[in-house]
Design an enzyme around this catalytic site. Sequence first.
Site, PDB file in Angstrom:
ATOM      1  N   ARG A 198       2.039 113.717  32.884  1.00 26.64           N
ATOM      2  CA  ARG A 198       2.049 113.721  34.353  1.00 26.64           C
ATOM      3  C   ARG A 198       1.175 114.847  34.913  1.00 26.64           C
ATOM      4  NH1 ARG A 198       8.470 113.263  35.397  1.00 26.64           N
ATOM      5  NH2 ARG A 198       8.460 114.367  33.383  1.00 26.64           N
ATOM      6  N   THR A 223      15.491 119.226  41.845  1.00 30.17           N
ATOM      7  CA  THR A 223      14.767 120.124  42.754  1.00 30.17           C
ATOM      8  C   THR A 223      14.624 119.440  44.099  1.00 30.17           C
ATOM      9  OG1 THR A 223      13.559 121.053  40.882  1.00 30.17           O
ATOM     10  CG2 THR A 223      12.603 121.389  43.065  1.00 30.17           C
ATOM     11  N   CYS A 282       6.239 119.388  37.520  1.00 28.42           N
ATOM     12  CA  CYS A 282       6.884 120.336  38.452  1.00 28.42           C
ATOM     13  C   CYS A 282       5.930 121.088  39.372  1.00 28.42           C
ATOM     14  CB  CYS A 282       7.739 121.303  37.652  1.00 28.42           C
ATOM     15  SG  CYS A 282       9.092 120.467  36.843  1.00 28.42           S
ATOM     16  N   GLY A 342      -0.610 121.461  35.289  1.00 23.64           N
ATOM     17  CA  GLY A 342      -0.261 120.047  35.438  1.00 23.64           C
ATOM     18  C   GLY A 342       1.248 119.935  35.293  1.00 23.64           C
ATOM     19  N   LYS A 397      14.037 128.199  44.039  1.00 28.70           N
ATOM     20  CA  LYS A 397      13.365 127.312  43.073  1.00 28.70           C
ATOM     21  C   LYS A 397      11.921 127.088  43.485  1.00 28.70           C
ATOM     22  CE  LYS A 397      12.607 124.128  39.974  1.00 28.70           C
ATOM     23  NZ  LYS A 397      12.402 124.455  38.557  1.00 28.70           N
TER      24      LYS A 397
HETATM   25  C1  UDX Z   1       7.445 124.953  34.925  1.00 30.89           C
HETATM   26  C2  UDX Z   1       8.175 126.272  35.089  1.00 30.89           C
HETATM   27  O1  UDX Z   1       7.719 127.180  34.095  1.00 30.89           O
HETATM   28  C3  UDX Z   1       9.683 126.059  34.917  1.00 30.89           C
HETATM   29  O2  UDX Z   1      10.353 127.272  35.149  1.00 30.89           O
HETATM   30  C4  UDX Z   1      10.136 125.011  35.942  1.00 30.89           C
HETATM   31  O3  UDX Z   1      11.529 124.763  35.806  1.00 30.89           O
HETATM   32  C5  UDX Z   1       9.374 123.731  35.734  1.00 30.89           C
HETATM   33  O4  UDX Z   1       7.963 123.966  35.862  1.00 30.89           O
HETATM   34  P1  UDX Z   1       6.640 123.388  32.973  1.00 30.89           P
HETATM   35  O5  UDX Z   1       6.040 122.580  34.082  1.00 30.89           O
HETATM   36  O6  UDX Z   1       7.404 122.697  31.908  1.00 30.89           O
HETATM   37  O7  UDX Z   1       7.655 124.513  33.624  1.00 30.89           O
HETATM   38  O8  UDX Z   1       5.447 124.120  32.247  1.00 30.89           O
HETATM   39  P2  UDX Z   1       4.879 125.592  32.088  1.00 30.89           P
HETATM   40  O9  UDX Z   1       5.060 125.968  30.692  1.00 30.89           O
HETATM   41  O10 UDX Z   1       5.403 126.498  33.137  1.00 30.89           O
HETATM   42  O11 UDX Z   1       3.297 125.351  32.380  1.00 30.89           O
HETATM   43  C6  UDX Z   1       2.964 124.711  33.581  1.00 30.89           C
HETATM   44  C7  UDX Z   1       1.460 124.405  33.591  1.00 30.89           C
HETATM   45  O12 UDX Z   1       0.730 125.613  33.839  1.00 30.89           O
HETATM   46  C8  UDX Z   1       0.899 123.814  32.294  1.00 30.89           C
HETATM   47  O13 UDX Z   1      -0.008 122.773  32.638  1.00 30.89           O
HETATM   48  C9  UDX Z   1       0.127 124.976  31.674  1.00 30.89           C
HETATM   49  O14 UDX Z   1      -1.000 124.528  30.925  1.00 30.89           O
HETATM   50  C10 UDX Z   1      -0.333 125.738  32.908  1.00 30.89           C
HETATM   51  N1  UDX Z   1      -0.543 127.167  32.672  1.00 30.89           N
HETATM   52  C11 UDX Z   1       0.521 127.924  32.319  1.00 30.89           C
HETATM   53  C12 UDX Z   1      -1.805 127.707  32.872  1.00 30.89           C
HETATM   54  O15 UDX Z   1      -2.765 127.005  33.191  1.00 30.89           O
HETATM   55  N2  UDX Z   1      -1.983 129.042  32.698  1.00 30.89           N
HETATM   56  C13 UDX Z   1      -0.941 129.853  32.339  1.00 30.89           C
HETATM   57  O16 UDX Z   1      -1.173 131.054  32.180  1.00 30.89           O
HETATM   58  C14 UDX Z   1       0.342 129.275  32.135  1.00 30.89           C
END
Ligand code: UDX
Length: 443
Positions: free
Chosen positions: A337, A133, A270, A267, A214
């Site tokens: 992280r 990214t 990403c 958290g 992205k």
């Molecule tokens: C994210 C994006 O979904 C993905 O498309 C991108 O490529 C990378 O970043 P990821 O960081 O693995 O993926 O986790 P994700 O499942 O999206 O959740 C991100 C964070 O948001 C987590 O800490 C989760 O607890 C939080 N979250 C998610 C919420 O607090 N509320 C929600 O409704 C959904």
Amino acid sequence: MMRIGRLYMSKDKHIAVIGTGYVGLVAACCLAKSGHRVVAAEKNSDKLKQLQGGVMPIYEEGLSDIFTAVTGDGRLTFTSDLKTALAHATVLIIAVGTPSLADGRVDLAQVNAVAVAIARLAEKPLTVIMKSTVPPGTGKSIFKRYFSQAKVPIQYVSNPEFLREGKAVWDWYHPDRLVIGCAAPEVADQLIELYSDIEAPKVTMDITSAEMVKYASNAFLATKISFINEIANLCERVGASIDAVAPAVGMDKRIGPHFLQAGLGYGGSCFPKDTKGLEHVSVFNDYNFNLLKAVIEVNARQRVTAVRKIIKALDGVTGKKIAILGLAFKPGTDDVREAPALDIIDYLISEGAKIAACDPLALVSAKQRFPTEDIQFYTDPYQACRDCAAVVLATEWPEFVNLDWEQIKQGMQMPCMLLDGRNVLDKDVIKRYGYRYEAFGRN
Ligand code: UDX
């Protein structure tokens, strides 16, 4: 040989993948599974030793079977040497880290180092696919600075990934779209052929727009989370219930039900990085992205709000033991992280509390983060909660959601409180057990 459009392409291309994090390793394994011959380069000697020894350094659901198969039959091999990876490659995927610098800028040191090496080492025409990214504008700059000067023709493609940690293999085979950013249509044909076994719309555009897709996607998902957290915080003040509000809002097809779960906020490696990175791009391009700043600030504040709820419920935490159940930033990963639990632990320790931390997968990664006596780590949540004045459910691991909370309470100090950081427990049942129950917007 298969004829695709104006191009003749063999099914099994030779592909180099640079970087074996959850994006690089998933790409290397899945492309090898599709029939290509992949050489993955990893500069970390410990990780390389694990990979060459047939051990996966990360956990990703469904990856180990693929990894075993493609390393077993030699379709995927590993090296520390970029020249070796490049030897037969016609396609090279960059999947190295682009972490945040202290001021929120994206650290492109690894990307630039790889680009310099590729320009120097490439000895035949090459298509470079950027999966790391990188901020909008990076691809054009890299091409101009490095690849346009190379001794052989090098094509550059921005092909951002949208993989979620823990679901990366599923997301690889079920993307909502494949974004292809390049300067020439025939280069897009190469990517369309590379992903011919993946059923998804392939969207082609210029390089900078692909990079922006992205960032805009992750920033919008983060915005949904911070928005529903603001609504939850307001629900508390007006006597509404986020449990009723969020699902009903999500029934609007224009909004959708996903990413409307209120709680401790986001958290991971990403959302925090990409929102801050995009904010820095805005500042650098003389644009005041107010909404994005608010998204970042709201998310940071949720952790403070959680600690204030605990301090208020216990009338101070000095000298008290508090259990933190869940250190990973989300269930299904050992990645801590930017996990909310880390900040919550820091704040509580600074207020004089003692911490009992527990997580099914993330204890090892968390221990490195806390070189202090003020925290003890447990594998057993019942042990962790013993003699605690409060318990925080920080990550909604199924094994924590389904704990015997009545039994947990019997081992705790009275009066005890439970902060349901992900709004996932049955608050009436928890209150019936005698806890003081706190959450986000659940009146
Ligand atoms: C994210 C994006 O979904 C993905 O498309 C991108 O490529 C990378 O970043 P990821 O960081 O693995 O993926 O986790 P994700 O499942 O999206 O959740 C991100 C964070 O948001 C987590 O800490 C989760 O607890 C939080 N979250 C998610 C919420 O607090 N509320 C929600 O409704 C959904």
